[in-house]
Design a protein around this motif. Sequence first.
Motif, mmCIF file in Angstrom:
data_model
loop_
_atom_site.group_PDB
_atom_site.id
_atom_site.type_symbol
_atom_site.label_atom_id
_atom_site.label_comp_id
_atom_site.label_asym_id
_atom_site.label_seq_id
_atom_site.Cartn_x
_atom_site.Cartn_y
_atom_site.Cartn_z
ATOM 1 N N GLN A 247 -18.650 -73.306 65.690
ATOM 2 C CA GLN A 247 -18.355 -72.009 66.307
ATOM 3 C C GLN A 247 -16.872 -71.879 66.651
ATOM 4 O O GLN A 247 -16.398 -70.780 66.910
ATOM 5 N N ALA A 248 -16.162 -73.002 66.644
ATOM 6 C CA ALA A 248 -14.723 -72.957 66.929
ATOM 7 C C ALA A 248 -13.919 -72.486 65.713
ATOM 8 O O ALA A 248 -12.729 -72.193 65.836
ATOM 9 N N LEU A 249 -14.577 -72.432 64.564
ATOM 10 C CA LEU A 249 -13.863 -72.018 63.345
ATOM 11 C C LEU A 249 -13.491 -70.542 63.419
ATOM 12 O O LEU A 249 -14.266 -69.723 63.925
ATOM 13 N N ASP A 250 -12.323 -70.237 62.883
ATOM 14 C CA ASP A 250 -12.011 -68.807 62.798
ATOM 15 C C ASP A 250 -12.783 -68.202 61.626
ATOM 16 O O ASP A 250 -13.350 -68.928 60.793
ATOM 17 N N ASP A 251 -12.775 -66.878 61.561
ATOM 18 C CA ASP A 251 -13.618 -66.182 60.582
ATOM 19 C C ASP A 251 -13.307 -66.606 59.146
ATOM 20 O O ASP A 251 -14.215 -66.819 58.339
ATOM 21 N N ARG A 252 -12.032 -66.744 58.873
ATOM 22 C CA ARG A 252 -11.649 -67.043 57.492
ATOM 23 C C ARG A 252 -12.109 -68.440 57.084
ATOM 24 O O ARG A 252 -12.661 -68.620 55.988
ATOM 25 N N ALA A 253 -11.867 -69.391 57.959
ATOM 26 C CA ALA A 253 -12.269 -70.776 57.656
ATOM 27 C C ALA A 253 -13.790 -70.864 57.547
ATOM 28 O O ALA A 253 -14.323 -71.533 56.642
ATOM 29 N N LEU A 254 -14.462 -70.202 58.430
ATOM 30 C CA LEU A 254 -15.932 -70.208 58.381
ATOM 31 C C LEU A 254 -16.430 -69.545 57.098
ATOM 32 O O LEU A 254 -17.392 -70.026 56.472
ATOM 33 N N ALA A 255 -15.771 -68.456 56.695
ATOM 34 C CA ALA A 255 -16.184 -67.758 55.470
ATOM 35 C C ALA A 255 -16.051 -68.673 54.263
ATOM 36 O O ALA A 255 -16.956 -68.740 53.412
ATOM 37 N N GLU A 256 -14.942 -69.376 54.199
ATOM 38 C CA GLU A 256 -14.727 -70.284 53.050
ATOM 39 C C GLU A 256 -15.763 -71.403 53.040
ATOM 40 O O GLU A 256 -16.328 -71.735 51.998
ATOM 41 N N GLU A 257 -16.000 -71.949 54.208
ATOM 42 C CA GLU A 257 -16.967 -73.039 54.294
ATOM 43 C C GLU A 257 -18.379 -72.548 53.988
ATOM 44 O O GLU A 257 -19.161 -73.224 53.302
ATOM 45 N N LEU A 258 -18.661 -71.391 54.494
ATOM 46 C CA LEU A 258 -20.001 -70.817 54.270
ATOM 47 C C LEU A 258 -20.250 -70.588 52.777
ATOM 48 O O LEU A 258 -21.329 -70.909 52.262
ATOM 49 N N GLU A 259 -19.259 -70.040 52.068
ATOM 50 C CA GLU A 259 -19.397 -69.823 50.623
ATOM 51 C C GLU A 259 -19.725 -71.131 49.916
ATOM 52 O O GLU A 259 -20.609 -71.191 49.068
#
Lengths: 194, 132
Positions: free
Chosen positions: A120-132
Amino acid sequence: MTAEMYSDFELIQAWKGGDARAFEALFARYKRPLYGYISRMVNGDAAQVDDLFQQLWLRVVKKLPVYREQDRFQAWIFRIARNITIDYYRSRGRRPALMSLDDEDNMPELAETGVPEPWQALDDRALAEELERLVAELPPEQREVFICRRNNLSFREIADLQKCPVNTALARMQYALKHLRKRLNDEFERTGYE
Amino acid sequence: MNDRVEMTAAEERFDAGLERAWREPEVPAGVESAILAAARARANGFMLRRQSHLRRWSAAAACFLVAGAALLGAWVRWGGPENESVQIASAAGPVSEEFDWQEFDERLFTLEVNLTLSRYASDDVYARPYNF
């Protein structure tokens, strides 16, 4: 009056009446979810995804004149996208590997811990990349349920799409969420996402 | 049926947490234009077909009106109310202007004679009163 004010069915009827702009509005409404669905389900190169996406819409253009269901256009068009994807795998002589649901029985249940989780500490962009990246790891059925849920298809519609009981679709979503949560936290702890 | 209620609260929360990072990819412009061109061509086809149907129905309606007008005209000319006497006379049978009244009189006379003779022939008192 803007195109958003019209239902899918009204736009389809307008297009059948010769209004090309109605189709453009319909296309604008669904192009990104469907492009995302195909690109994530195929995991192929961009040219292949473009080709399948074009095939999908050309099939829609061909079949839409006989389309009769008033309220289920989204489910209908996702079904066509799914068939296109399956045809693609068949043409390549392979079927995406399926992960048995039993394989994930040892995964921990998602529980309320009350404390923020590392991811949850990830910013949106980093989370988006990881999620993909992590969504691409999911077995195809789970990946499909997860993508369809992102596009607000109900579990009943997803079950119709996958030709399985509603509970199976629900279980696939639960496994997908468990997998994503575990992998996100594992990755965060391993790399710290510096 | 609200099938979302079957997800646990933790699953719901995690799912919603991912929402902020979920992005649908952009569609390349070249791909879009090919699809929209096909859709426009199909829409033009629908339009042309509809116009063709309209033209066909207009032509059919015009033919119907002309045929109706012709029938009405014929009825007024030959069968209309001012020719009612002709119609009644025709219904009674053919009228010949060359009717042979002389033959009619001769036949009527012969019939009367025969009737008279047969009446006398059946009567004993006046049996064979004439010798023709």
